[in-house]
Design a protein around this motif. Structure first.
Motif, PDB file in Angstrom:
ATOM      1  N   ARG A  24       0.732  -1.171  -0.084  1.00  0.00           N
ATOM      2  CA  ARG A  24       0.003  -0.082  -0.183  1.00  0.00           C
ATOM      3  C   ARG A  24       0.988   1.169  -0.170  1.00  0.00           C
ATOM      4  NH1 ARG A  24      -3.485  -3.249   3.172  1.00  0.00           N
ATOM      5  NH2 ARG A  24      -2.576  -2.682   5.109  1.00  0.00           N
ATOM      6  N   ALA A  25       1.894   1.358   0.762  1.00  0.00           N
ATOM      7  CA  ALA A  25       2.778   2.343   0.753  1.00  0.00           C
ATOM      8  C   ALA A  25       3.619   2.407  -0.648  1.00  0.00           C
ATOM      9  CB  ALA A  25       3.947   2.263   1.972  1.00  0.00           C
ATOM     10  N   GLY A  29       3.709   5.882  -3.599  1.00  0.00           N
ATOM     11  CA  GLY A  29       4.977   6.546  -3.797  1.00  0.00           C
ATOM     12  C   GLY A  29       5.870   6.521  -2.721  1.00  0.00           C
ATOM     13  N   VAL A  30       5.522   5.928  -1.735  1.00  0.00           N
ATOM     14  CA  VAL A  30       6.567   5.625  -0.491  1.00  0.00           C
ATOM     15  C   VAL A  30       7.671   4.398  -0.821  1.00  0.00           C
ATOM     16  CG1 VAL A  30       6.915   5.574   1.837  1.00  0.00           C
ATOM     17  CG2 VAL A  30       4.819   6.383   0.922  1.00  0.00           C
ATOM     18  N   THR A  31       8.826   4.641  -0.934  1.00  0.00           N
ATOM     19  CA  THR A  31       9.712   3.483  -1.755  1.00  0.00           C
ATOM     20  C   THR A  31      10.724   3.209  -0.641  1.00  0.00           C
ATOM     21  OG1 THR A  31      11.322   5.443  -2.545  1.00  0.00           O
ATOM     22  CG2 THR A  31       9.524   4.505  -3.952  1.00  0.00           C
ATOM     23  N   HIS A  32      10.966   3.896   0.500  1.00  0.00           N
ATOM     24  CA  HIS A  32      11.977   3.482   1.686  1.00  0.00           C
ATOM     25  C   HIS A  32      11.438   3.730   2.964  1.00  0.00           C
ATOM     26  CE1 HIS A  32      16.055   2.018   2.080  1.00  0.00           C
ATOM     27  NE2 HIS A  32      15.923   2.676   3.270  1.00  0.00           N
ATOM     28  N   PHE A  33      11.804   3.051   3.858  1.00  0.00           N
ATOM     29  CA  PHE A  33      11.319   2.727   5.118  1.00  0.00           C
ATOM     30  C   PHE A  33      12.448   3.131   6.445  1.00  0.00           C
ATOM     31  CE2 PHE A  33       8.765   0.770   2.161  1.00  0.00           C
ATOM     32  CZ  PHE A  33       7.534   1.322   2.494  1.00  0.00           C
ATOM     33  N   VAL A  34      12.279   3.850   7.348  1.00  0.00           N
ATOM     34  CA  VAL A  34      13.506   3.894   8.417  1.00  0.00           C
ATOM     35  C   VAL A  34      12.743   3.427   9.475  1.00  0.00           C
ATOM     36  CG1 VAL A  34      15.086   5.140   9.643  1.00  0.00           C
ATOM     37  CG2 VAL A  34      14.598   5.740   7.367  1.00  0.00           C
ATOM     38  N   VAL A  35      13.131   2.115   9.910  1.00  0.00           N
ATOM     39  CA  VAL A  35      12.624   1.341  11.264  1.00  0.00           C
ATOM     40  C   VAL A  35      13.511   1.485  12.302  1.00  0.00           C
ATOM     41  CG1 VAL A  35      11.731  -0.838  12.228  1.00  0.00           C
ATOM     42  CG2 VAL A  35      11.434  -0.215   9.888  1.00  0.00           C
ATOM     43  N   PRO A  36      13.272   2.362  13.659  1.00  0.00           N
ATOM     44  CA  PRO A  36      14.136   2.371  14.850  1.00  0.00           C
ATOM     45  C   PRO A  36      13.721   1.185  15.611  1.00  0.00           C
ATOM     46  CG  PRO A  36      11.901   3.503  14.900  1.00  0.00           C
ATOM     47  CD  PRO A  36      11.944   3.132  13.397  1.00  0.00           C
ATOM     48  N   GLY A  37      14.733   0.986  16.524  1.00  0.00           N
ATOM     49  CA  GLY A  37      14.767   0.175  17.633  1.00  0.00           C
ATOM     50  C   GLY A  37      14.426   0.602  18.643  1.00  0.00           C
TER      51      GLY A  37
END
Length: 252
Positions: A24-25, A29-37
């Motif tokens: 869905r992202a 147009g959302v192509t990258h994701f930053v995931v924090p711990g």
């Protein structure tokens, strides 16, 4: 192209449909994701997502979960950062002044993480609630070489400028979509084009009109439209600016 600069896609909220969330992202147009711990227990899941080409990850100890942190976690964090050079930042760490009973311990944990980030020359992803001025003062004292992100910024134009002057950028998410957030909206208008990134904080920080729903990265496109409207810019320009800033900050 958009980057969701802060989304907790390792959380169990996404276990049932995580791939569909990514799809869905991408569709908007959302192509990258930053995931924090957030906690040591969750680091393996975060690092597992780093195997994807479209995900970058951070490791840290979040102030909201103080009861889950244990003695030795700081040493384990330093070792994990040594063992996993793919990690792009230290975080999520910071101060949440809503929880006065753990505030002293929060500051000790935060300071320890800032010192690791300084030694490793890593950017820092900071959770800062009701503590903008105090956190800015501490960052000024430490002079972190790689700056970082003030996640879910909700302060004034003056507080935003203080963070920018320290080499940080601010994260804009669901809060900007609420008309009542007048101080924050003034700050959004005041920011330079390279002073912010867009984020969702999924599954949290819902947008106006979506209260009570699980948030997800696809909605960063709506955050982009609102920010563009506030700044009097085209959404494409805001998307390009925020993406360039995220790439610079996290060295993507």
């Amino acid at each position: 192209m958009l980057i969701d600069a802060h989304c907790h896609l390792d959380f169990p909220d996404f276990d049932a449909d995580r791939e569909a969330v990514f799809e869905r992202a991408r569709a908007v147009g959302v192509t990258h994701f930053v995931v924090p711990g957030t906690t040591r227990r969750r680091w393996p899941g975060v690092l597992g997502l780093a195997a994807r080409d479209d995900v970058s990850v951070c490791l840290g100890l979040h102030p909201y979960f103080m009861k889950e942190h244990a003695e030795g976690d700081i040493e384990r964090l330093a070792q994990a950062l040594e063992d996993h050079p793919e990690v792009v930042a230290l975080g999520e760490c910071g101060i949440d002044a809503r929880f006065a009973d753990t505030l002293d311990d929060q500051w000790r944990l935060f300071d320890a993480q800032l010192r690791i980030a300084k030694a490793r020359r890593l950017p820092v992803v900071i959770h800062c609630v009701r503590a903008n001025d105090r956190v800015a003062k501490r960052l000024r004292q430490l002079a972190l070489p790689a700056g970082g992100l003030i996640h879910a910024f909700a302060g004034s134009p003056e507080q935003a400028r203080a963070f920018l002057d320290l080499g940080f950028v601010v994260g804009l998410g669901g809060a900007v979509t609420f008309e009542r957030a007048k101080r924050l909206r003034r700050a959004v208008v005041s920011l330079p084009d390279d002073g912010y990134v867009l984020e969702t904080d999924s599954p949290d920080m819902p947008l106006a009109g979506h209260q009570g729903e699980r948030n997800e990265p696809a909605r960063v496109a709506e955050v982009c439209r609102v920010v563009a409207g506030l700044r009097g810019q085209a959404p494409e320009a805001v998307a390009a600016n925020s993406t360039a800033t995220a790439r610079r900050l996290f060295r993507l």
